[in-house]
Design an enzyme around this catalytic site. Structure first.
Site, PDB file in Angstrom:
ATOM      1  N   GLU A  49    -122.452 -29.411 -29.671  1.00 18.41           N
ATOM      2  CA  GLU A  49    -122.021 -29.420 -31.044  1.00 18.41           C
ATOM      3  C   GLU A  49    -122.172 -30.998 -31.419  1.00 18.41           C
ATOM      4  O   GLU A  49    -121.818 -32.052 -30.766  1.00 18.41           O
ATOM      5  CB  GLU A  49    -120.450 -29.443 -30.793  1.00 18.41           C
ATOM      6  CG  GLU A  49    -119.995 -29.598 -32.277  1.00 18.41           C
ATOM      7  CD  GLU A  49    -118.449 -29.050 -32.233  1.00 18.41           C
ATOM      8  OE1 GLU A  49    -118.080 -28.566 -31.402  1.00 18.41           O
ATOM      9  OE2 GLU A  49    -117.724 -29.550 -33.379  1.00 18.41           O
TER      10      GLU A  49
ATOM     11  N   GLU B  25    -124.444 -24.761 -26.565  1.00 20.12           N
ATOM     12  CA  GLU B  25    -123.601 -25.422 -27.605  1.00 20.12           C
ATOM     13  C   GLU B  25    -123.770 -26.962 -27.597  1.00 20.12           C
ATOM     14  O   GLU B  25    -122.793 -27.489 -26.880  1.00 20.12           O
ATOM     15  CB  GLU B  25    -122.444 -25.025 -27.638  1.00 20.12           C
ATOM     16  CG  GLU B  25    -121.460 -25.476 -28.718  1.00 20.12           C
ATOM     17  CD  GLU B  25    -120.036 -24.969 -28.836  1.00 20.12           C
ATOM     18  OE1 GLU B  25    -119.567 -24.169 -28.092  1.00 20.12           O
ATOM     19  OE2 GLU B  25    -119.209 -25.501 -29.699  1.00 20.12           O
TER      20      GLU B  25
ATOM     21  N   SER C 254    -119.945 -18.020 -34.568  1.00 19.38           N
ATOM     22  CA  SER C 254    -119.241 -17.920 -33.663  1.00 19.38           C
ATOM     23  C   SER C 254    -117.852 -19.045 -33.668  1.00 19.38           C
ATOM     24  O   SER C 254    -117.860 -19.958 -33.170  1.00 19.38           O
ATOM     25  CB  SER C 254    -119.903 -18.510 -32.379  1.00 19.38           C
ATOM     26  OG  SER C 254    -119.136 -18.316 -31.232  1.00 19.38           O
TER      27      SER C 254
ATOM     28  N   TYR D 216    -111.872 -29.733 -27.632  1.00 16.75           N
ATOM     29  CA  TYR D 216    -111.498 -28.429 -27.577  1.00 16.75           C
ATOM     30  C   TYR D 216    -110.827 -27.845 -26.456  1.00 16.75           C
ATOM     31  O   TYR D 216    -111.116 -28.293 -25.551  1.00 16.75           O
ATOM     32  CB  TYR D 216    -112.944 -27.593 -27.613  1.00 16.75           C
ATOM     33  CG  TYR D 216    -112.776 -26.142 -28.514  1.00 16.75           C
ATOM     34  CD1 TYR D 216    -112.396 -26.277 -29.693  1.00 16.75           C
ATOM     35  CD2 TYR D 216    -112.781 -25.105 -27.500  1.00 16.75           C
ATOM     36  CE1 TYR D 216    -112.117 -25.007 -30.237  1.00 16.75           C
ATOM     37  CE2 TYR D 216    -112.407 -23.780 -28.191  1.00 16.75           C
ATOM     38  CZ  TYR D 216    -112.263 -23.824 -29.584  1.00 16.75           C
ATOM     39  OH  TYR D 216    -112.062 -22.535 -30.285  1.00 16.75           O
TER      40      TYR D 216
ATOM     41  N   ASP E  55    -111.556 -19.380 -27.150  1.00 17.15           N
ATOM     42  CA  ASP E  55    -111.530 -20.099 -25.564  1.00 17.15           C
ATOM     43  C   ASP E  55    -110.847 -21.328 -25.725  1.00 17.15           C
ATOM     44  O   ASP E  55    -111.178 -22.096 -24.748  1.00 17.15           O
ATOM     45  CB  ASP E  55    -113.046 -20.186 -25.390  1.00 17.15           C
ATOM     46  CG  ASP E  55    -113.818 -20.866 -26.326  1.00 17.15           C
ATOM     47  OD1 ASP E  55    -113.766 -20.624 -27.302  1.00 17.15           O
ATOM     48  OD2 ASP E  55    -114.740 -21.535 -25.879  1.00 17.15           O
TER      49      ASP E  55
ATOM     50  N   LYS F 269    -125.470 -21.994 -30.289  1.00 19.54           N
ATOM     51  CA  LYS F 269    -124.180 -22.288 -31.098  1.00 19.54           C
ATOM     52  C   LYS F 269    -124.374 -23.682 -31.677  1.00 19.54           C
ATOM     53  O   LYS F 269    -123.764 -24.499 -31.278  1.00 19.54           O
ATOM     54  CB  LYS F 269    -122.928 -22.177 -30.268  1.00 19.54           C
ATOM     55  CG  LYS F 269    -121.550 -22.125 -30.853  1.00 19.54           C
ATOM     56  CD  LYS F 269    -120.483 -21.556 -30.254  1.00 19.54           C
ATOM     57  CE  LYS F 269    -119.317 -21.884 -30.858  1.00 19.54           C
ATOM     58  NZ  LYS F 269    -117.979 -21.094 -30.703  1.00 19.54           N
TER      59      LYS F 269
ATOM     60  N   LYS G 293    -120.031 -19.693 -22.606  1.00 22.87           N
ATOM     61  CA  LYS G 293    -120.087 -20.561 -23.429  1.00 22.87           C
ATOM     62  C   LYS G 293    -119.976 -22.020 -22.688  1.00 22.87           C
ATOM     63  O   LYS G 293    -118.833 -22.169 -21.641  1.00 22.87           O
ATOM     64  CB  LYS G 293    -118.937 -20.540 -24.318  1.00 22.87           C
ATOM     65  CG  LYS G 293    -119.112 -21.684 -25.332  1.00 22.87           C
ATOM     66  CD  LYS G 293    -117.782 -21.676 -26.124  1.00 22.87           C
ATOM     67  CE  LYS G 293    -117.276 -23.133 -26.122  1.00 22.87           C
ATOM     68  NZ  LYS G 293    -116.305 -23.456 -26.960  1.00 22.87           N
TER      69      LYS G 293
HETATM   70  P1  13P Z   1    -114.952 -23.986 -34.278  1.00 27.83           P
HETATM   71  O1  13P Z   1    -115.767 -25.399 -34.280  1.00 27.83           O
HETATM   72  O2  13P Z   1    -115.326 -22.927 -34.920  1.00 27.83           O
HETATM   73  O3  13P Z   1    -113.339 -24.296 -34.188  1.00 27.83           O
HETATM   74  O4  13P Z   1    -115.274 -23.652 -32.544  1.00 27.83           O
HETATM   75  C1  13P Z   1    -115.814 -24.459 -31.630  1.00 27.83           C
HETATM   76  C2  13P Z   1    -116.106 -23.639 -30.551  1.00 27.83           C
HETATM   77  O5  13P Z   1    -116.776 -24.003 -29.430  1.00 27.83           O
HETATM   78  C3  13P Z   1    -115.187 -22.494 -30.003  1.00 27.83           C
HETATM   79  O6  13P Z   1    -115.962 -21.854 -28.964  1.00 27.83           O
END
Ligand code: 13P
Length: 393
Positions: free
Chosen positions: A222, A220, A331, A393, A68, A262, A180
């Site tokens: 992160e 997610e 993922s 991203y 994505d 995630k 997502k």
């Molecule tokens: P990666 O950290 O595995 O590159 O992917 C991050 C993400 O959010 C992909 O949807």
């Protein structure tokens, strides 16, 4: 099955505005067509459908292929093999990935960028149909990316709630069944209480809107690998972030059985002096999950975050050495695509080899989901780290 549903809309909207709904005001008509509130298109999926979708993505030995990347990020991937960032090149790359024969043996869901959701192969077969033929659930990235968060310590927040309900209903009509939303938390920047609250609240609002439109939300937040902190500090921040995320998910009446998470794995910062072993990463990550994530959540689908392909697979394997309350899987974007891209090089004659490379990675992670992976025979390329400072991203 997208259908308009009005019943839930009336009560909360009048309550929220703090005055009687238009239909109740003296002299107003009760016909729906005369209501002044705009009625968004809304996919009326049942709780059962959400739970079923989440369960089929969290099925044994399978995980998610994340492709994505926004057009800008996909452009960076293409530039790394000398290709221009054109729609044709993006389509060709996604076609290679999504038409890999046998992909569905290891992959249960694929996250697409909006452009890809509406694209077809050069032979005219819709990408969503290619996925369905392999029993892979199509998903869609719905956030609109990160922007600076004023009043914070150089942190960011994730945009995309405006118009999300009607966009989600359209994505459902196009075949998407999960969504997502990626927001980030930076440890070196604090993280500030404001940034954590904003990340958690945004994820919860998005999750509620997704479920209301038939899409299983991937949640997610992160926690970026950036920093020189030890693993204990990552654990502390991850616990704080996930407790806040679940607090707001509950406040927004999100159905836990119909979400997927995630998370980042709990690792030391990328610039920390010592690396942690897969066993240590598994121990810290599972500790965090057990403390913060209810067993009602069906699947934990990790991101790779800049780890090498082999590292991400070894860490996942270590987490599956004994049973977990949830399906613990992958993922990955970078950790599934890196070798594929290098093998392809944009040449039609390399497509088959590149698809084989994708199957190698997908199978390795499938084995890791089952706790049966060994890194024996892995290529040097697959062992190369992909961490990029301040990755977007
Ligand atoms: P990666 O950290 O595995 O590159 O992917 C991050 C993400 O959010 C992909 O949807």
């Amino acid at each position: 099955m997208a259908c308009a549903s009005f019943t839930k809309l009336n009560a909360p909207s009048s309550q929220w505005i703090g005055q009687p709904s238009f239909a109740q005001r003296p002299g107003s008509s009760t016909r729906l067509t005369s209501r002044r509130v705009s009625l968004p298109i809304r996919a009326g999926a049942s709780k059962d459908e959400l739970v079923q979708t989440a369960k089929s993505i969290a099925s044994p030995g399978r995980g998610i292929l994340a492709i994505d990347e926004s057009n800008a990020t996909c452009g960076k991937r293409l530039a790394s093999i000398g290709l221009d960032n054109t729609e044709t090149n993006r389509q060709a790359y996604r076609q290679l990935l999504l038409t890999t024969p046998g992909l569905g043996d290891y992959i249960s869901g694929a996250i697409l960028f909006e452009e890809t959701l509406y694209q077809a192969t050069t032979d005219g077969k819709k990408f969503v149909d290619c996925l369905r033929d392999e029993k892979i659930v199509p998903g869609i990235k719905v956030d609109k990316g990160l922007v600076p968060l004023p009043g914070s310590n150089n942190e960011s927040w994730c945009q995309g709630l405006d118009g999300l309900a009607s966009r989600s209903a359209e994505y459902y009509k196009q075949g998407a069944r999960f969504a997502k939303w990626r927001t980030v938390v930076s440890i070196p920047c604090g993280p500030s209480a404001l940034a954590v609250k904003e990340a958690a609240w945004g994820l919860a609002r998005y999750a509620a809107i997704s479920q209301d439109n038939g899409l299983v939300p991937i949640v997610e937040p992160e926690i970026l690998l950036d920093g020189d902190h030890p693993i204990e500090r990552t654990l502390e921040v991850a616990e704080k972030v996930w407790s806040e995320v679940f607090y707001y998910l509950a406040q927004n009446n999100v159905i836990f059985e119909g979400i997927l998470l995630k998370p980042s794995m709990v690792t030391p910062g990328a610039e920390h002096k010592e690396k942690a072993s897969p066993d240590t990463i598994a121990k810290y990550t599972l500790t965090m999950l057990k403390r913060r994530v209810p067993p009602a959540v069906p699947g934990i689908m990790f991101l790779s975050g800049g780890q090498s392909e082999v590292e991400a697979t070894l860490n996942l394997n270590a987490m599956n050495q004994s049973p977990n309350p949830w399906h613990v899987s992958f993922s990955y974007a970078r950790a599934l695509q890196n070798t594929v891209l290098k093998t392809w090089q944009g040449r039609p004659e390399n497509i088959e080899a590149a698809q084989k490379a994708l199957l190698v990675r997908a199978k390795a992670n499938s084995l890791a989901q089952l706790g049966k992976y060994s890194a024996e025979g892995e290529s040097e390329e697959a062992k190369k780290g992909m961490f990029v400072k301040g990755y977007t991203y």
